[in-house]
Motif scaffolding. Structure first.
Motif, PDB file in Angstrom:
ATOM      1  N   THR A   1      19.064  38.991  43.881  1.00 23.50           N
ATOM      2  CA  THR A   1      18.223  38.460  43.939  1.00 23.50           C
ATOM      3  C   THR A   1      18.666  39.039  41.731  1.00 23.50           C
ATOM      4  OG1 THR A   1      15.787  38.116  44.536  1.00 23.50           O
ATOM      5  CG2 THR A   1      16.172  37.744  42.302  1.00 23.50           C
ATOM      6  N   ALA A   2      19.127  38.137  40.664  1.00 25.96           N
ATOM      7  CA  ALA A   2      19.444  37.991  40.354  1.00 25.96           C
ATOM      8  C   ALA A   2      19.323  37.657  39.216  1.00 25.96           C
ATOM      9  CB  ALA A   2      20.784  37.526  40.081  1.00 25.96           C
ATOM     10  N   TYR A   3      18.108  38.743  38.216  1.00 25.56           N
ATOM     11  CA  TYR A   3      17.379  38.224  36.948  1.00 25.56           C
ATOM     12  C   TYR A   3      17.888  38.180  35.836  1.00 25.56           C
ATOM     13  CZ  TYR A   3      13.702  40.897  40.835  1.00 25.56           C
ATOM     14  OH  TYR A   3      13.177  40.841  41.710  1.00 25.56           O
ATOM     15  N   LEU A   4      18.675  37.385  35.771  1.00 21.29           N
ATOM     16  CA  LEU A   4      19.701  37.042  34.619  1.00 21.29           C
ATOM     17  C   LEU A   4      19.432  36.164  33.630  1.00 21.29           C
ATOM     18  CD1 LEU A   4      22.066  36.495  33.085  1.00 21.29           C
ATOM     19  CD2 LEU A   4      22.658  34.791  34.725  1.00 21.29           C
ATOM     20  N   TRP A   5      18.067  35.428  33.788  1.00 21.59           N
ATOM     21  CA  TRP A   5      17.043  35.120  32.692  1.00 21.59           C
ATOM     22  C   TRP A   5      16.214  35.382  31.859  1.00 21.59           C
ATOM     23  CZ3 TRP A   5      17.771  30.292  30.486  1.00 21.59           C
ATOM     24  CH2 TRP A   5      18.495  29.560  31.707  1.00 21.59           C
ATOM     25  N   HIS A   6      15.557  37.037  32.564  1.00 22.89           N
ATOM     26  CA  HIS A   6      14.746  38.214  32.336  1.00 22.89           C
ATOM     27  C   HIS A   6      15.455  39.107  31.091  1.00 22.89           C
ATOM     28  CE1 HIS A   6      12.051  41.661  31.829  1.00 22.89           C
ATOM     29  NE2 HIS A   6      13.042  42.387  32.098  1.00 22.89           N
ATOM     30  N   ALA A   7      17.569  38.934  31.788  1.00 23.54           N
ATOM     31  CA  ALA A   7      17.905  39.906  30.680  1.00 23.54           C
ATOM     32  C   ALA A   7      18.210  39.687  29.803  1.00 23.54           C
ATOM     33  CB  ALA A   7      19.039  40.620  31.557  1.00 23.54           C
ATOM     34  N   LEU A   8      18.749  37.901  29.456  1.00 24.21           N
ATOM     35  CA  LEU A   8      18.846  37.485  28.659  1.00 24.21           C
ATOM     36  C   LEU A   8      17.628  37.491  27.182  1.00 24.21           C
ATOM     37  CD1 LEU A   8      21.517  34.147  29.531  1.00 24.21           C
ATOM     38  CD2 LEU A   8      21.841  36.819  28.457  1.00 24.21           C
ATOM     39  N   SER A   9      16.285  37.381  28.208  1.00 23.70           N
ATOM     40  CA  SER A   9      15.265  37.052  27.296  1.00 23.70           C
ATOM     41  C   SER A   9      14.674  38.589  26.256  1.00 23.70           C
ATOM     42  CB  SER A   9      13.959  37.374  27.812  1.00 23.70           C
ATOM     43  OG  SER A   9      13.515  37.875  29.155  1.00 23.70           O
ATOM     44  N   ARG A  10      15.830  39.354  26.883  1.00 19.10           N
ATOM     45  CA  ARG A  10      15.374  41.106  26.045  1.00 19.10           C
ATOM     46  C   ARG A  10      15.236  40.874  24.142  1.00 19.10           C
ATOM     47  NH1 ARG A  10      18.384  45.181  30.034  1.00 19.10           N
ATOM     48  NH2 ARG A  10      16.540  45.412  31.906  1.00 19.10           N
ATOM     49  N   PRO A  11      14.734  41.456  23.898  1.00 21.54           N
ATOM     50  CA  PRO A  11      15.155  41.727  21.829  1.00 21.54           C
ATOM     51  C   PRO A  11      16.993  42.211  22.064  1.00 21.54           C
ATOM     52  CG  PRO A  11      13.303  42.924  22.603  1.00 21.54           C
ATOM     53  CD  PRO A  11      13.570  42.623  23.969  1.00 21.54           C
ATOM     54  N   ALA A  12      17.200  41.132  20.739  1.00 17.05           N
ATOM     55  CA  ALA A  12      18.512  42.406  20.918  1.00 17.05           C
ATOM     56  C   ALA A  12      18.495  41.805  18.669  1.00 17.05           C
ATOM     57  CB  ALA A  12      19.728  41.286  21.107  1.00 17.05           C
ATOM     58  N   LYS A  13      19.342  42.832  18.178  1.00 20.19           N
ATOM     59  CA  LYS A  13      19.460  42.444  16.662  1.00 20.19           C
ATOM     60  C   LYS A  13      20.355  41.714  16.335  1.00 20.19           C
ATOM     61  CE  LYS A  13      19.021  47.480  15.895  1.00 20.19           C
ATOM     62  NZ  LYS A  13      19.750  48.641  14.902  1.00 20.19           N
ATOM     63  N   VAL A  14      20.099  40.684  15.599  1.00 21.55           N
ATOM     64  CA  VAL A  14      21.078  39.540  15.018  1.00 21.55           C
ATOM     65  C   VAL A  14      22.317  40.345  14.021  1.00 21.55           C
ATOM     66  CG1 VAL A  14      21.644  37.279  13.771  1.00 21.55           C
ATOM     67  CG2 VAL A  14      19.378  38.096  14.441  1.00 21.55           C
ATOM     68  N   THR A  15      23.317  39.867  15.251  1.00 21.39           N
ATOM     69  CA  THR A  15      25.445  40.207  15.168  1.00 21.39           C
ATOM     70  C   THR A  15      25.962  39.324  15.054  1.00 21.39           C
ATOM     71  OG1 THR A  15      24.860  41.623  17.207  1.00 21.39           O
ATOM     72  CG2 THR A  15      23.898  42.996  15.311  1.00 21.39           C
ATOM     73  N   TRP A  16      27.075  39.784  14.458  1.00 23.71           N
ATOM     74  CA  TRP A  16      28.448  38.683  14.399  1.00 23.71           C
ATOM     75  C   TRP A  16      29.059  39.627  14.844  1.00 23.71           C
ATOM     76  CZ3 TRP A  16      27.806  33.073  14.557  1.00 23.71           C
ATOM     77  CH2 TRP A  16      25.963  33.234  13.516  1.00 23.71           C
ATOM     78  N   PRO A  17      30.883  39.120  15.406  1.00 24.16           N
ATOM     79  CA  PRO A  17      31.774  39.857  15.963  1.00 24.16           C
ATOM     80  C   PRO A  17      32.075  40.639  14.791  1.00 24.16           C
ATOM     81  CG  PRO A  17      31.477  37.686  17.145  1.00 24.16           C
ATOM     82  CD  PRO A  17      30.562  37.561  15.979  1.00 24.16           C
ATOM     83  N   ILE A  18      32.648  39.799  13.836  1.00 22.17           N
ATOM     84  CA  ILE A  18      33.762  40.754  12.966  1.00 22.17           C
ATOM     85  C   ILE A  18      32.334  41.164  11.611  1.00 22.17           C
ATOM     86  CG2 ILE A  18      36.069  40.612  11.698  1.00 22.17           C
ATOM     87  CD1 ILE A  18      36.717  39.074  13.494  1.00 22.17           C
ATOM     88  N   ALA A  19      31.925  39.956  10.941  1.00 25.07           N
ATOM     89  CA  ALA A  19      31.115  39.813   9.457  1.00 25.07           C
ATOM     90  C   ALA A  19      30.036  41.321   9.650  1.00 25.07           C
ATOM     91  CB  ALA A  19      30.174  39.057   9.429  1.00 25.07           C
ATOM     92  N   THR A  20      29.692  41.448  10.982  1.00 26.69           N
ATOM     93  CA  THR A  20      28.211  42.459  11.127  1.00 26.69           C
ATOM     94  C   THR A  20      29.065  43.839  10.810  1.00 26.69           C
ATOM     95  OG1 THR A  20      26.691  41.686  12.380  1.00 26.69           O
ATOM     96  CG2 THR A  20      26.952  43.380  12.541  1.00 26.69           C
TER      97      THR A  20
END
Length: 325
Positions: A151-170
């Motif tokens: 079982t791949a708990y992908l939806w659960h992993a994608l719902s974890r909190p993360a900071k708002v970042t951009w690839p180069i600008a941040t």
């Protein structure tokens, strides 16, 4: 829409990574248009090359899916690994979309027209939308990971909190903030050092005033009878035009001294050399003899006279007789 893009989760982070590369073809399009001079027609093989690369990238992005997870993984480990593989899958799709754009730009420059780049953009730009983590993309990737029964708990992993970042600008913004903080710290430290130095100077001045090395009081000579200080007399300025300050043509006392020296030399030349015991010989030293000789040379047109060539001690000045037979 802003909340959808700036969603502080793992899914929102992947979505922002894809959206960052969506406007990337626009600068490439403007640069190639400037290099080819606005021409559209190009060689046929360049158009075929760009189209072939675009079709191959599109097929790979559609067919390739994440690899299955191994069996017997715990739920936390499964969620972590599934999230890592989905990140790699998203980055692969973004790279497959950018490669045909670069090949199409190079083919357009070589061919001298814009058609190769247009063909590459038509096949590669939609791949960025396919790389977006949508419901269909996430579901298909989860099923591919669960192909071996784990079982791949992908939806659960994608719902974890993360900071708002951009690839180069941040990263650039983070570096700028760190530099500004370091600069503010250095300025504050420099200001503290300057204040300490100023305080040290003030303390030194106060100490010098408290213990002076020289007396600051006026002496008794500078005071008057009633105890007050004497005032210095103000000097008047010299007049701008004064007849007394005009230069003279000849200094009088120098002229009289030269006349006296000339008369004395004439008298001595007429009388002859003084005797060694004469007291007047003390006033006629070597310097007087040189002056008399020089004046006599000038008076006689540069030739030495017989009076100057007289030897001392009373010897004759005539030529000795010849002893020739």
């Amino acid at each position: 829409m802003i909340d959808f893009v700036l969603q502080p989760t793992q899914e929102g982070e992947l979505r922002r990574r894809v959206l960052f590369w969506v406007p990337a073809p626009l600068p490439i399009l403007g640069l190639v248009y400037f290099l080819v001079g606005g021409a559209f027609s190009a060689a046929g093989w360049t158009i075929l090359l760009a189209s072939s690369v675009g079709v191959a990238a599109l097929l790979l992005a559609t067919v390739v899916q994440p690899t299955p997870l191994p069996e017997g993984l715990a739920p936390p480990v499964s969620a972590r690994r599934s999230l890592h593989r989905f990140r790699q899958f998203t980055q692969l799709r973004v790279a497959l979309a950018l490669v045909p754009m670069g090949i199409g730009a190079a083919a357009a420059i070589v061919g001298g027209g814009m058609y190769p780049l247009f063909a590459a953009l038509a096949l590669a730009w939609p791949q960025l939308l396919l790389a977006m983590p949508t419901f269909f993309t996430i579901t298909r990737a989860r099923r591919a990971m669960e192909a071996w029964g784990t079982t791949a708990y992908l939806w659960h992993a994608l719902s974890r909190p993360a900071k708002v970042t951009w690839p180069i600008a941040t990263p650039l913004a983070r570096s700028f903030r760190a530099w500004r903080t370091e600069r503010a710290r250095r300025l504050a430290l420099q200001k503290i050092q300057d204040e300490e130095q100023d305080k040290a100077w003030k303390d030194a001045v106060e100490t010098e005033r408290g213990n002076p090395t020289e007396p600051t009081k006026a002496s008794e000579e500078e005071r008057t009878e009633d105890g007050t200080l004497q005032r210095t007399r103000r000097l008047r300025a010299l007049p701008e035009e004064d007849s007394d300050n005009e230069p003279t043509a000849l200094i009088p006392h120098l002229e009289s001294r030269e006349e006296d020296t000339a008369d004395a030399s004439d008298k001595e030349s007429a009388e002859g050399d003084p005797a060694p015991g004469d007291p007047s010989s003390s006033s006629s030293g070597p310097r007087a003899s040189v002056d008399r000789a020089a004046r006599r040379i000038l008076d006689q047109g540069g030739a030495l006279g017989l009076g100057v060539r007289n030897r001392r001690r009373g010897q004759a000045n005539r030529r000795p007789p010849s002893h020739k037979p």
